[in-house]
Design a protein around this motif. Sequence first.
Motif, PDB file in Angstrom:
ATOM      1  N   PHE A 147      -5.250  -4.937  -1.673  1.00 44.03           N
ATOM      2  CA  PHE A 147      -5.155  -4.632  -0.244  1.00 44.03           C
ATOM      3  C   PHE A 147      -6.406  -5.031   0.536  1.00 44.03           C
ATOM      4  N   GLY A 191      -0.101   2.434  -3.415  1.00 52.45           N
ATOM      5  CA  GLY A 191      -1.513   2.695  -3.135  1.00 52.45           C
ATOM      6  C   GLY A 191      -2.041   4.028  -3.615  1.00 52.45           C
ATOM      7  N   LEU A 200       0.828  -1.204   0.000  1.00 56.82           N
ATOM      8  CA  LEU A 200       0.000   0.000   0.000  1.00 56.82           C
ATOM      9  C   LEU A 200       0.864   1.256   0.000  1.00 56.82           C
ATOM     10  N   ARG A 227      -5.967   4.913   1.691  1.00 52.83           N
ATOM     11  CA  ARG A 227      -5.345   4.359   2.902  1.00 52.83           C
ATOM     12  C   ARG A 227      -6.163   4.651   4.160  1.00 52.83           C
ATOM     13  N   LEU A 239      -7.143  -1.240  -5.555  1.00 47.68           N
ATOM     14  CA  LEU A 239      -7.194  -1.130  -4.098  1.00 47.68           C
ATOM     15  C   LEU A 239      -7.880  -2.349  -3.490  1.00 47.68           C
ATOM     16  N   TRP A 258      -3.326   3.591  -7.145  1.00 50.81           N
ATOM     17  CA  TRP A 258      -4.264   2.514  -7.459  1.00 50.81           C
ATOM     18  C   TRP A 258      -5.642   3.064  -7.773  1.00 50.81           C
TER      19      TRP A 258
END
Length: 210
Positions: free
Chosen positions: A68, A56, A52, A164, A64, A59
């Motif tokens: 993840f 990330g 990530l 995130r 994502l 993405w």
Amino acid sequence: MLSFKDCTLAGLEKMFHLKQVRDQADLAYWLQSADDITEFERQTLLNLREKLILGGYDWNEMELELKFIGPLLTLVDYTSEQFNLFAERDFRGVVEGIELGGKPDGMIASGLREPEQPYFCFQEYKKTKDPEGDPAAQALAAMLVAQELNEHRHPVYGAYIIGRDWCFMTLHGRQYAMSEPYVATRDDLFDIFRILKVLKQMIIEWAKTS
């Protein structure tokens, strides 16, 4: 029908007389409850976090989810004979005479092949750059439908994710609360995983009484 994707927090608050509160016992209990993390789980989380951190930001939503969120939820393991994690399933209901519906990115419900009784966890996954729509409102709209389908017997639990950042939500009556973001590129990831494991234990208990 009012689609989840067209909802906003302001619109839902006016339409259904909702009120956001800062302190809610259901949310506090959920976020503060303890659960163990094994060494295998810890190492897996560190590996996912590294991926990530490295990519990330760029993405899209599918990346994502595949790289993840999916592996993280698989590690928690919401699949059992009593309930399962479902994705992109049609979900709708009537709240105060208004039909709400859509396809939440994720939901946990009883049922093996098709979702039946919702077990109160809905997520909206959004990319970091230029996310579309209001993910908090989309999650809250799905939670309102779950509340009706469960006949207001329990608080409703949900989450929305933007890149995130993970935010957890509860709905009790016409009051809802949202956590501050947990950032998955930091040690917050271990808290995110713990919270998801606590949710699993709560769902196991609900399934026993449903």
